[in-house]
Motif scaffolding. Structure first.
Motif, PDB file in Angstrom:
ATOM      1  N   ILE A 180     -61.900  11.193 -26.184  1.00 58.61           N
ATOM      2  CA  ILE A 180     -63.241  11.929 -26.597  1.00 58.61           C
ATOM      3  C   ILE A 180     -64.010  10.665 -26.700  1.00 58.61           C
ATOM      4  CG2 ILE A 180     -64.619  12.479 -28.391  1.00 58.61           C
ATOM      5  CD1 ILE A 180     -62.260  14.494 -29.371  1.00 58.61           C
ATOM      6  N   GLY A 181     -65.233  10.824 -25.935  1.00 53.08           N
ATOM      7  CA  GLY A 181     -66.205   9.607 -25.590  1.00 53.08           C
ATOM      8  C   GLY A 181     -66.303   9.109 -24.388  1.00 53.08           C
ATOM      9  N   GLN A 182     -66.599   7.779 -24.449  1.00 57.24           N
ATOM     10  CA  GLN A 182     -66.477   7.113 -23.312  1.00 57.24           C
ATOM     11  C   GLN A 182     -65.140   7.023 -22.625  1.00 57.24           C
ATOM     12  OE1 GLN A 182     -68.432   3.342 -23.692  1.00 57.24           O
ATOM     13  NE2 GLN A 182     -70.275   3.858 -22.498  1.00 57.24           N
ATOM     14  N   ASP A 183     -65.276   7.209 -21.062  1.00 58.84           N
ATOM     15  CA  ASP A 183     -64.229   6.791 -20.350  1.00 58.84           C
ATOM     16  C   ASP A 183     -64.089   5.348 -20.486  1.00 58.84           C
ATOM     17  OD1 ASP A 183     -62.116   6.210 -18.507  1.00 58.84           O
ATOM     18  OD2 ASP A 183     -63.296   6.859 -16.675  1.00 58.84           O
ATOM     19  N   ASP A 188     -68.080   6.519 -18.439  1.00 57.21           N
ATOM     20  CA  ASP A 188     -68.838   7.916 -18.255  1.00 57.21           C
ATOM     21  C   ASP A 188     -68.480   8.702 -19.396  1.00 57.21           C
ATOM     22  OD1 ASP A 188     -69.787   7.325 -15.731  1.00 57.21           O
ATOM     23  OD2 ASP A 188     -68.402   8.517 -14.455  1.00 57.21           O
ATOM     24  N   MET A 189     -69.411   9.519 -19.702  1.00 57.42           N
ATOM     25  CA  MET A 189     -69.077  10.279 -20.852  1.00 57.42           C
ATOM     26  C   MET A 189     -68.072  11.493 -20.613  1.00 57.42           C
ATOM     27  SD  MET A 189     -70.518   9.052 -23.359  1.00 57.42           S
ATOM     28  CE  MET A 189     -71.440   7.533 -23.398  1.00 57.42           C
TER      29      MET A 189
ATOM     30  N   GLY B  35     -63.624  20.476 -10.828  1.00 58.40           N
ATOM     31  CA  GLY B  35     -64.472  19.509 -10.280  1.00 58.40           C
ATOM     32  C   GLY B  35     -63.999  18.400  -9.629  1.00 58.40           C
ATOM     33  N   ASP B  36     -64.557  16.996 -10.453  1.00 54.24           N
ATOM     34  CA  ASP B  36     -64.055  15.777  -9.683  1.00 54.24           C
ATOM     35  C   ASP B  36     -62.567  15.570 -10.111  1.00 54.24           C
ATOM     36  OD1 ASP B  36     -64.635  15.665 -12.386  1.00 54.24           O
ATOM     37  OD2 ASP B  36     -65.495  13.761 -12.365  1.00 54.24           O
ATOM     38  N   TRP B  37     -61.978  16.259 -11.016  1.00 57.94           N
ATOM     39  CA  TRP B  37     -60.649  15.637 -11.572  1.00 57.94           C
ATOM     40  C   TRP B  37     -59.549  15.965 -10.432  1.00 57.94           C
ATOM     41  CZ3 TRP B  37     -56.655  18.873 -12.226  1.00 57.94           C
ATOM     42  CH2 TRP B  37     -56.807  20.241 -12.633  1.00 57.94           C
ATOM     43  N   GLN B  42     -58.833   8.340 -10.233  1.00 60.31           N
ATOM     44  CA  GLN B  42     -59.836   7.569 -10.929  1.00 60.31           C
ATOM     45  C   GLN B  42     -60.858   8.327 -11.598  1.00 60.31           C
ATOM     46  OE1 GLN B  42     -60.002   4.261 -11.230  1.00 60.31           O
ATOM     47  NE2 GLN B  42     -58.171   4.083 -10.048  1.00 60.31           N
ATOM     48  N   SER B  43     -60.779   9.718 -11.648  1.00 54.47           N
ATOM     49  CA  SER B  43     -61.764  10.626 -12.307  1.00 54.47           C
ATOM     50  C   SER B  43     -61.715  10.167 -13.816  1.00 54.47           C
ATOM     51  CB  SER B  43     -61.503  12.009 -12.182  1.00 54.47           C
ATOM     52  OG  SER B  43     -62.014  12.713 -13.031  1.00 54.47           O
ATOM     53  N   LYS B  44     -62.848  10.515 -14.439  1.00 54.31           N
ATOM     54  CA  LYS B  44     -62.962  10.157 -15.765  1.00 54.31           C
ATOM     55  C   LYS B  44     -62.299  11.419 -16.757  1.00 54.31           C
ATOM     56  CE  LYS B  44     -67.257  12.980 -16.285  1.00 54.31           C
ATOM     57  NZ  LYS B  44     -68.562  12.856 -16.812  1.00 54.31           N
ATOM     58  N   THR B  45     -61.973  12.519 -16.038  1.00 58.31           N
ATOM     59  CA  THR B  45     -61.373  13.628 -16.734  1.00 58.31           C
ATOM     60  C   THR B  45     -59.889  13.648 -16.413  1.00 58.31           C
ATOM     61  OG1 THR B  45     -62.100  15.042 -14.875  1.00 58.31           O
ATOM     62  CG2 THR B  45     -63.181  14.993 -17.161  1.00 58.31           C
ATOM     63  N   ILE B  46     -59.220  13.003 -15.598  1.00 58.97           N
ATOM     64  CA  ILE B  46     -57.956  13.077 -15.049  1.00 58.97           C
ATOM     65  C   ILE B  46     -56.875  12.870 -16.205  1.00 58.97           C
ATOM     66  CG2 ILE B  46     -57.409  10.711 -14.097  1.00 58.97           C
ATOM     67  CD1 ILE B  46     -56.222  14.084 -12.769  1.00 58.97           C
ATOM     68  N   PHE B  47     -57.163  11.744 -17.114  1.00 53.00           N
ATOM     69  CA  PHE B  47     -56.331  11.516 -18.198  1.00 53.00           C
ATOM     70  C   PHE B  47     -56.121  12.708 -19.201  1.00 53.00           C
ATOM     71  CE2 PHE B  47     -55.526   9.205 -22.333  1.00 53.00           C
ATOM     72  CZ  PHE B  47     -54.128   8.645 -21.932  1.00 53.00           C
ATOM     73  N   PRO B  48     -57.300  12.896 -19.776  1.00 53.97           N
ATOM     74  CA  PRO B  48     -57.456  14.100 -20.643  1.00 53.97           C
ATOM     75  C   PRO B  48     -56.778  15.542 -20.333  1.00 53.97           C
ATOM     76  CG  PRO B  48     -59.892  13.458 -20.329  1.00 53.97           C
ATOM     77  CD  PRO B  48     -58.830  12.420 -19.849  1.00 53.97           C
ATOM     78  N   VAL B  49     -57.127  15.645 -18.847  1.00 50.71           N
ATOM     79  CA  VAL B  49     -56.378  16.796 -18.303  1.00 50.71           C
ATOM     80  C   VAL B  49     -54.748  16.788 -18.268  1.00 50.71           C
ATOM     81  CG1 VAL B  49     -56.009  17.864 -16.039  1.00 50.71           C
ATOM     82  CG2 VAL B  49     -58.328  17.473 -16.838  1.00 50.71           C
ATOM     83  N   VAL B  50     -54.456  15.588 -17.881  1.00 50.62           N
ATOM     84  CA  VAL B  50     -52.861  15.395 -17.991  1.00 50.62           C
ATOM     85  C   VAL B  50     -52.400  15.541 -19.277  1.00 50.62           C
ATOM     86  CG1 VAL B  50     -50.766  13.655 -17.391  1.00 50.62           C
ATOM     87  CG2 VAL B  50     -52.795  14.009 -15.873  1.00 50.62           C
ATOM     88  N   VAL B  51     -53.146  14.751 -20.162  1.00 48.51           N
ATOM     89  CA  VAL B  51     -52.566  14.828 -21.629  1.00 48.51           C
ATOM     90  C   VAL B  51     -52.474  16.371 -22.206  1.00 48.51           C
ATOM     91  CG1 VAL B  51     -53.557  14.237 -24.032  1.00 48.51           C
ATOM     92  CG2 VAL B  51     -53.107  12.310 -22.242  1.00 48.51           C
ATOM     93  N   LEU B  52     -53.783  16.955 -22.013  1.00 48.13           N
ATOM     94  CA  LEU B  52     -53.672  18.271 -22.798  1.00 48.13           C
ATOM     95  C   LEU B  52     -52.919  19.250 -21.961  1.00 48.13           C
ATOM     96  CD1 LEU B  52     -57.791  18.425 -22.930  1.00 48.13           C
ATOM     97  CD2 LEU B  52     -55.897  18.780 -24.936  1.00 48.13           C
ATOM     98  N   ALA B  53     -52.536  19.152 -20.520  1.00 48.48           N
ATOM     99  CA  ALA B  53     -51.632  20.015 -19.928  1.00 48.48           C
ATOM    100  C   ALA B  53     -50.069  19.872 -20.624  1.00 48.48           C
ATOM    101  CB  ALA B  53     -51.544  19.607 -18.439  1.00 48.48           C
ATOM    102  N   GLY B  54     -49.858  18.442 -20.854  1.00 46.63           N
ATOM    103  CA  GLY B  54     -48.719  18.140 -21.553  1.00 46.63           C
ATOM    104  C   GLY B  54     -48.571  18.844 -23.095  1.00 46.63           C
TER     105      GLY B  54
END
Lengths: 500, 149
Positions: A180-183, A188-189, B35-37, B42-54
């Protein structure tokens, strides 16, 4: 060398230096005991004072504060299940059950001896191996740091074999909370849900206060009135286990101190990760792993020896290379620079007297831990005699005020309250808390180093041949993951051979 | 309220609850929109996506009985009391910077023991004065924490 040692001792035995060291030990222990306040606040508060001091007293004050503020956190962890500092959160797992069964004095004794031993062990390493270790730490690039993080996560998950799926789930929840928060790579948020205060992420102190202190209050309230009044069972004072305990426990101290030193040297890991990884390792290698979390003294020893060994380890890159590994050593480094100390490889060859002054101050500060523990324990353990309803009210007040004190933020208190319900829910449903914390602590390190490694090395597996440390770490990860399967297969083969 | 829920129902509820909570978290955080993931690691959301999928997968495994050996007895006795005191602690924490520490701490120090059935008025009064003095002296006076009085 002898002249340098004499010069350092002369500076150290000066009455002003000794008073500064004593002040550091006393204030550091008190700051550590208070929830929410830790070494970073202790050092930040001391910085303005050191500007008007000469080298000896300022070094003594800083080292005294640094060591004892980490140690002090364990006292509140043992007595109230409120980690005084994040580094002492792992001490809650066994320290608090010991205090509840009436062995709070013994838990304080073990944590005091363990902290001092871990600290002293790291000083020896700092004295003899600092330049070599600092050069070795430079070989850890993003790939190696990513693999160190993955290795630590695998170790934590694998020790909870009986509840593996729940442990992995808890670790992943911790990692999700950390994202949660900044990458950390791009800035990026993400996952802020359109709520601006979440842009800074979930802070560690409110999370720990909620997960440990508030959830414990809720657990105890549910059981209140159904058992004996535990306050009357509590022993007051300071008790140290006999030689028979140390005969088996010295391995835990040595191993935990080494883990603490290594993670102290590496940037970004810190004492919290060190204490949890060390705790996991002590549980994994124990003959009685099921007793961990129920008041096993070796659990306290592992956590405390590791988090105090970080003090010496973290100073290795700071003094030998001038590269601080965390904000606390950065502040210490700044204070030393203002005193005319020039960190770097030449410090060890040209100003050995200054290095020795730092080492001797650290050593005496670790003896100060023994004195502070010995004298303070009678006072600290009296809190266990309070009637339980009053003790629970005190825990809520201290956890809340301590949380607010960290950032002077009302939002942190909301996080603490939410974390309290989350922790209680997880505990009621049988999820372990240790993987959640370690997942939270290591997630930024794993993510940012993974992304940097991809940029630097791409996806070519040849990189593992070019970087032997990375290859060794990869083998260790595979070993940890495959060990249970291999052990089962070997055991099965042995049984078949024996039956024939 | 006392007794225990059936282990199987509890297991399924726990696993599906965990998966649903993670899914809700991902949806509310905007992670479910493709979207971008999907484009790059390198996307900002790939890490939380992988973690939450797990985590969602773990929840489904728990519901399917993979963590059967880790079932813990789930006593419902004391549940309401625990939630009530947890809510009291949450109200105190939220009120602390708004109402001021004197009123909030006095109210909690009296209410919490009384709600638990503790009736020693002298001990409650002495404890309240002691905790107020400790917080004021250490945090407000010595540490200069700007806690509203």
């Amino acid at each position: 060398m002898l002249n340098d040692a004499l010069a350092a001792v002369t500076l150290l035995v000066d009455p002003t230096t000794l008073v500064a060291l004593l002040a550091g030990v006393v204030v550091g222990t008190i700051i550590g005991v208070l929830p929410g306040l830790g070494p970073s606040i202790a050092i930040a508060l001391a910085l303005p004072f050191t500007l008007n001091m000469s080298l000896g007293p300022s070094v003594a004050l800083l080292m005294g504060l640094y060591c004892t503020s980490i140690y002090g956190g364990s006292v509140a962890a043992i007595l109230l299940n409120v980690p005084g500092t994040p580094a002492s959160a792992a001490t809650c797992f066994d320290g608090y059950p010991m205090a509840r069964r009436g062995d709070g004095d013994l838990a304080i004794g073990i944590t005091t001896i363990g902290s001092a031993m871990g600290g002293m062990f790291s000083i020896v390493i700092l004295a003899f191996l600092a330049p070599f270790l600092a050069r070795f730490a430079l070989r850890f690039g993003p790939l190696e740091m990513f693999l160190v993080g993955v290795f630590a996560l695998c170790c934590v998950a694998i020790i909870e074999r009986a509840i593996l799926v729940k442990a992995v789930a808890a670790g992943l929840v911790g990692m999700a909370l950390a994202s949660i928060g900044q990458d950390p790579a791009s800035g990026d948020m993400r996952l802020t849900f359109g709520y601006f205060p979440l842009a800074a992420g979930i802070p560690l102190v409110p999370l720990l206060m909620g997960l440990f202190a508030i959830s414990e209050v809720m657990m105890r309230v549910a059981e209140y009135g159904r058992g004996p009044a535990e306050g009357t069972l509590a022993r007051i004072g300071f008790r140290v286990p006999g030689l028979h305990f140390w005969r088996s426990a010295w391995r835990t101290v040595a191993k935990s101190s080494l883990i603490g030193i290594v993670l102290g040297i590496l940037p970004g890991a810190g004492p919290t990760a060190a204490s949890f990884i060390s705790y996991s390792e002590a549980k994994r290698s124990s003959k009685d792993p099921d007793s961990f979390g129920k008041g096993n003294p070796e659990g306290i020893l592992a956590s405390e020896a590791a988090n105090n060994a970080v003090t010496g380890g973290a100073l290795v890159p700071s003094l030998s290379l001038g590269i601080p590994g965390d904000p606390i050593t950065a502040m210490i480094l700044a204070a030393l620079v203002l005193q005319g100390v020039t960190p770097g490889p030449r410090l060890y060859t040209e100003h050995m007297d200054q290095v020795l002054l730092i080492l001797f101050s650290l050593f005496i500060a670790n003896i100060g831990i023994l004195v502070a523990g010995g004298f303070g324990a009678r006072l600290f353990t009296r809190v266990l005699r309070l009637p339980e309803p009053l003790l629970l009210a005190g825990v809520v007040v201290l956890a809340s005020v301590g949380t607010f004190a960290g950032n002077n933020s009302a939002f942190d208190l909301v996080i603490m309250a939410a974390a309290g319900f989350l922790g209680w829910g997880l505990r009621v449903l049988g999820f372990p808390l240790a993987p959640l914390i370690i997942g939270y602590v290591l997630a930024p390190m794993v993510e940012v180093n993974f992304k940097q490694a991809l940029i630097v090395y791409g996806t070519d597996p040849v990189v593992f041949l070019e970087r032997p440390v990375a290859a060794a770490l990869l083998v260790m990860i595979l070993g940890v993951l495959l060990y249970p399967t291999i052990a089962r297969a070997v055991g099965g083969m042995r049984r078949r051979i024996a039956s024939r | 309220m006392s007794g225990e829920a059936s282990p199987r129902i509890r297991r399924v509820a726990t696993g599906l609850g965990l998966s649903a909570a993670c899914l809700l978290f991902a949806a509310a955080g905007g992670l479910l929109s493709p979207g971008d993931w999907l484009r790059a690691a390198q996307s900002k959301t790939i890490f939380p996506v992988v973690v939450l999928a797990g985590a969602i997968l773990c929840g489904l495994l728990i519901a399917a009985g993979a963590a059967r050996n880790s079932d813990t007895p789930f006593a419902t006795a004391g549940l309401l009391k625990a939630v009530g005191i947890g809510a009291l602690a949450a109200i105190y924490a939220i009120a602390l910077p708004r109402v001021g520490f004197l009123i909030a701490t006095t109210a909690l120090s009296v209410l919490l023991p009384v709600l638990l059935g503790y009736r020693n008025i002298v001990a409650i009064a002495a404890f309240t004065i002691a905790i107020l003095a400790l917080v004021w002296l250490v945090f407000i006076r010595l540490m200069n924490v700007p806690l509203p009085l």
